[in-house]
Design an enzyme around this catalytic site. Structure first.
Site, PDB file in Angstrom:
ATOM      1  CG  ASP A  35      28.189  43.488  84.719  1.00 38.92           C
ATOM      2  OD1 ASP A  35      28.696  42.892  83.740  1.00 38.92           O
ATOM      3  OD2 ASP A  35      27.489  44.516  84.625  1.00 38.92           O
ATOM      4  CG  ASP A  39      31.900  43.894  89.592  1.00 37.44           C
ATOM      5  OD1 ASP A  39      32.590  44.327  88.640  1.00 37.44           O
ATOM      6  OD2 ASP A  39      30.726  44.256  89.807  1.00 37.44           O
ATOM      7  CD  GLU A 116      40.075  51.765  58.063  1.00 35.65           C
ATOM      8  OE1 GLU A 116      40.635  50.839  57.461  1.00 35.65           O
ATOM      9  OE2 GLU A 116      40.389  52.126  59.195  1.00 35.65           O
ATOM     10  CE  LYS A 118      40.484  61.783  58.305  1.00 30.49           C
ATOM     11  NZ  LYS A 118      40.455  62.305  59.658  1.00 30.49           N
ATOM     12  CG  ASP A 120      35.608  64.160  63.617  1.00 27.77           C
ATOM     13  OD1 ASP A 120      36.831  64.406  63.524  1.00 27.77           O
ATOM     14  OD2 ASP A 120      34.718  64.965  63.335  1.00 27.77           O
ATOM     15  NE  ARG A 139      49.124  62.585  62.119  1.00 25.42           N
ATOM     16  CZ  ARG A 139      49.365  63.827  61.756  1.00 25.42           C
ATOM     17  NH1 ARG A 139      49.059  64.811  62.564  1.00 25.42           N
ATOM     18  NH2 ARG A 139      49.904  64.101  60.583  1.00 25.42           N
ATOM     19  CE1 TYR A 228      45.930  54.984  61.293  1.00 22.43           C
ATOM     20  CE2 TYR A 228      44.250  55.708  62.849  1.00 22.43           C
ATOM     21  CZ  TYR A 228      45.484  55.874  62.244  1.00 22.43           C
ATOM     22  OH  TYR A 228      46.269  56.929  62.581  1.00 22.43           O
ATOM     23  CE  LYS A 317      38.425  65.398  56.407  1.00 20.55           C
ATOM     24  NZ  LYS A 317      38.508  66.792  56.776  1.00 20.55           N
ATOM     25  CB  CYS A 411       3.948  87.742  75.668  1.00 18.68           C
ATOM     26  SG  CYS A 411       3.632  86.848  74.136  1.00 18.68           S
ATOM     27  CB  CYS A 414      -0.542  88.460  73.662  1.00 18.19           C
ATOM     28  SG  CYS A 414       0.066  87.646  75.151  1.00 18.19           S
ATOM     29  CB  CYS A 429       3.383  84.158  76.988  1.00 19.52           C
ATOM     30  SG  CYS A 429       1.823  85.005  76.735  1.00 19.52           S
ATOM     31  CB  CYS A 435      -0.902  84.547  73.817  1.00 20.05           C
ATOM     32  SG  CYS A 435       0.625  84.743  72.874  1.00 20.05           S
TER      33      CYS A 435
HETATM   34  O1  D41 Z   1      39.502  56.563  61.506  1.00 23.67           O
HETATM   35  C1  D41 Z   1      40.464  57.301  61.309  1.00 23.67           C
HETATM   36  N1  D41 Z   1      40.447  58.532  61.746  1.00 23.67           N
HETATM   37  C2  D41 Z   1      41.623  56.837  60.501  1.00 23.67           C
HETATM   38  C3  D41 Z   1      42.760  57.628  60.417  1.00 23.67           C
HETATM   39  C4  D41 Z   1      41.596  55.599  59.812  1.00 23.67           C
HETATM   40  N2  D41 Z   1      40.517  54.786  59.880  1.00 23.67           N
HETATM   41  N3  D41 Z   1      42.648  55.212  59.069  1.00 23.67           N
HETATM   42  C5  D41 Z   1      43.764  55.991  58.965  1.00 23.67           C
HETATM   43  N4  D41 Z   1      44.776  55.553  58.197  1.00 23.67           N
HETATM   44  C6  D41 Z   1      45.858  56.296  58.068  1.00 23.67           C
HETATM   45  C7  D41 Z   1      46.937  55.797  57.162  1.00 23.67           C
HETATM   46  C8  D41 Z   1      46.432  55.687  55.766  1.00 23.67           C
HETATM   47  C9  D41 Z   1      48.102  56.714  57.161  1.00 23.67           C
HETATM   48  C10 D41 Z   1      47.366  54.435  57.637  1.00 23.67           C
HETATM   49  C11 D41 Z   1      43.853  57.234  59.648  1.00 23.67           C
HETATM   50  C12 D41 Z   1      45.050  57.961  59.501  1.00 23.67           C
HETATM   51  N5  D41 Z   1      46.026  57.474  58.707  1.00 23.67           N
HETATM   52  C13 D41 Z   1      45.322  59.228  60.153  1.00 23.67           C
HETATM   53  N6  D41 Z   1      44.684  59.746  61.171  1.00 23.67           N
HETATM   54  C14 D41 Z   1      45.233  60.922  61.464  1.00 23.67           C
HETATM   55  C15 D41 Z   1      46.218  61.184  60.619  1.00 23.67           C
HETATM   56  C16 D41 Z   1      46.303  60.113  59.793  1.00 23.67           C
END
Ligand code: D41
Length: 671
Positions: A35, A39, A116, A118, A120, A139, A228, A317, A411, A414, A429, A435
């Protein structure tokens, strides 16, 4: 030292070097220089840019720290719209998706998918012109988003300049910006310490951090990206497949998910879905599910969209980790040390894969901060094995006439007075072992697996025994008779005999287990072990004063005070005497040799050992004065790798931690 006079050239050199070290550090997790060197270079560049502002460029790594605050974000129209995704929630729906698409394509053949996680977080589009990041847009509604370029520049895993040769004139790279769980926890602790509202979850924290008008704030937040996909490309042909696109993106220096897989047939997609589902809690970031995309770009184009949702991708999901429900009541639980914990009784709700009907409200400060009231609608979060938590009240749904909840002054079990010591979060307590709640919890703790390990003495049975007044403290356990036990409701003759035998077996213990079992405040397993191995006998411990105790590693003034207070109380000494008279005993402690070669070292055990169980090995290592940790970090001294060692072994190799085999460990034991 050479004093550079050619500033433009030196600035460009520095930028390339720093970008390279950034890449090694953040993208491939393999730092090349310390590091301090980083730096130094950073400082030098900063100085040149301050002295010669005309040399400052958009891709300069110094721009990551954030700049002037904006009044508002500008709207940006995406060159190619950002799509939205269709969801399924189970295998049946996933198979139906695959069938539907194959019907559409008029084929019965298995299709090639890319799968892959998804993440959040928030979708973002990064625009690179001549390889330099020129624009980053959220987006938004898919057609137009907001210009958050200044903020995105501060995110270390977003390259300011693409690397490699074949870089198109213009390319848009799409990805998800997110906040890792660890960074989220730290940020929220800081928010609370600063009297600011904590964020509900990592996604909200990421969104809030990205939408700051002052990019210096964004720079201070632990955001990351995984890319992605591609948007617009100029000056280069589109790749043939999603997986090829991801290879390119990765070669350009952008981070892609290490979990990305190319699979044949929807059946194969089930593997990452199951696997990531099982690992969801241990991943360092929140995921909402798994995405399966058609790999072939040609097929993607043939399939096209329905409104802005591609026909060629589906999100499987996972169960939601947050739900809304109603607080039906708030009750107070009294713990082993008398701590009062308010618990919300909830209208049962399915969240994080289980039905939840209770959630802890922690303590008075938390209740005040969240202002949870009976009748409120609340957001409940449950992630993995973590205790369900009320994260926020939905104020717009608060009924009339709710009353502010306040902690009781007496309490509920007790009726002793409740006290709250300055600086402590918990109200307690003052009844001590008078107790019944504290009696029960103390006995449950005493009997638990890591303490005296009394097989078959579960929580319910302890409660029954105390309620029937057969026992009042832990020493009474060893006076229980077969007749008393057999007479209990729901207790068969056989279980009674088993319990008597288990109590008999439990008498033979170790000094450290015994100390832990006593339930002295703040004395956990590790402290109990330290006390046992340093002081060796109960007599010495009982006579030790606070100064002596503080000398021991792991023992601070607070613990020392609790220990002395505990042994000072006649009641506790009597209970201990009765336990010893009843036959509780342990082998004499051996002095830990501080000159053993592994004394003081941090060791991680992984894989299957052949000669002994992992817990036996752990006990032996602890006995030799080593520390045994659960995960590998830079602080680890040795990893002992047994058969089929997995991720901990690879992490050790990556970090350059010494790895030894079981035979070497056995060697330590026989020294
Ligand atoms: O990790 C994600 N949230 C993610 C979102 C991902 N790994 N791949 C994504 N691929 C797409 C497409 C299929 C349209 C190329 C996405 C999203 N779309 C996406 N995230 C939010 C709306 C769409």
């Amino acid at each position: 030292m050479v004093i550079p006079t050619n500033f433009p050239q030196r600035a460009s050199e520095l930028r390339d070097l720093i970008n390279k070290y950034n890449y090694l550090y953040y993208i491939i997790d393999n730092p090349e220089v310390p590091d301090s060197e980083y730096d130094r270079l950073f400082h030098e560049l900063k100085q040149i840019e301050t002295d010669h502002p005309e040399l400052l460029t958009a891709d300069s790594p110094t721009q990551r720290v954030g700049g002037k605050a904006l009044d508002k974000f500008n709207q940006i129209t995406h060159a190619i719209p950002m799509l939205s995704l269709d969801n399924v929630f189970d295998t049946e729906q996933l198979l139906a998706f695959d069938q539907r698409v194959r019907d559409w394509l008029n084929t019965s053949e298995s299709q090639v998918y890319a799968a892959e996680p998804k993440l959040d977080g928030l979708a973002i589009s990064l625009r690179y012109e001549q390889g330099v990041l020129t624009q980053a847009a959220t987006r938004g509604d898919g057609a137009t988003g907001e210009d958050v370029t200044a903020n995105v520049r501060t995110i270390p895993t977003v390259p300011l300049k693409l690397t490699g040769n074949d870089i198109p004139e213009v390319v848009e790279i799409r990805g998800e910006i997110f906040m890792p769980k660890a960074g989220f926890d730290t940020l929220n602790q800081q928010q609370i310490a600063d009297d600011k509202k904590p964020f509900v979850n990592p996604r909200n924290a990421a969104a809030g951090s990205l939408r700051q008008l002052d990019s210096k704030i964004t720079a201070s937040r632990p955001l990351e990206i995984y890319c992605y996909g591609l948007g617009e490309i100029q000056g280069m042909n589109k790749p043939d497949s999603h997986s090829e696109a991801m290879m390119l993106i990765s070669q350009w220096g952008c981070r892609i998910s290490p979990e990305l897989k190319r699979l044949t047939g929807i059946d194969e997609c089930m593997e990452p879905i199951t696997h990531l589902g099982a690992r969801r809690e241990s991943l360092p970031y929140d995921i909402a599910g798994v995405l399966c995309k058609f790999d072939s770009i040609q097929l993607q184009q043939r399939l096209g969209f329905v409104s802005r949702t591609p026909r060629w991708a589906i999100a499987h999901k996972f169960p939601a980790q947050e739900e809304i429900t109603i607080v039906e009541d708030i009750e107070i639980q009294v713990g082993r040390t008398g701590a009062l914990t308010p618990v919300a009784r909830l209208k049962p709700v399915f969240v994080g894969g289980v039905t939840v009907s209770n959630a802890t409200l922690h303590n008075q400060d938390e209740i005040e901060r969240k202002d949870v009231r009976v009748g409120d609608t609340v957001i409940v979060r449950r992630a993995g094995d973590v205790i369900p938590e009320v994260v926020q009240v939905v104020l717009s749904k608060r009924p009339d006439n709710t009353v502010l909840f306040s902690m009781p002054t007496h309490c509920p079990v007790c009726q002793s007075e409740v006290e709250r010591i300055e600086g402590e979060a918990k109200a307690r307590c003052s009844g001590g072992l008078y107790c019944a709640a504290q009696q029960k919890e103390a006995i449950k703790h005493f009997a638990s697996r890591k303490a005296m390990d009394v097989d078959g003495l579960g929580d319910k049975l302890v409660e029954q025994l105390v309620d029937e007044e057969l026992i009042a403290d832990v020493s009474d356990l060893f006076q229980l008779t077969l007749e008393q036990l057999s007479a209990l409701e729901r207790m068969g003759e056989k279980s009674a005999v088993n319990l008597i035998n288990a109590l008999q077996t439990a008498k033979q213990t170790t000094f450290s287990r015994f100390l832990f079992a006593l339930g002295i405040r703040e004395v956990g397993e590790a402290t109990a072990r330290a006390l046992a191995s340093h002081l060796l006998t109960l007599d010495v411990l009982q006579q030790a004063d606070e100064e002596t105790l503080i000398e021991i590693e792991d023992v601070g003034p607070v613990v020392a005070h609790h220990i002395v207070t505990f042994f000072h109380q006649a009641h506790n000494r009597e209970v201990i005497d009765r336990l010893l008279v009843a036959g509780v005993n342990w082998p004499e402690e051996q002095k830990v040799s501080s000159d053993s070669m592994i004394s003081g070292k941090t060791i991680v055990l992984t894989g299957t050992l052949e000669q002994m169980s992992r817990s036996e090995a752990k006990d032996k290592l602890l006995g030799l004065g080593a520390k045994v940790a659960g995960s590998v970090s830079k602080k680890t001294d040795f990893v002992v790798a047994g058969r089929d060692a997995g991720s901990k072994l690879s992490k050790a190799e990556k970090l350059g931690v010494s790895v030894v085999d079981e035979a070497t460990m056995l060697g330590w034991f026989s020294l």
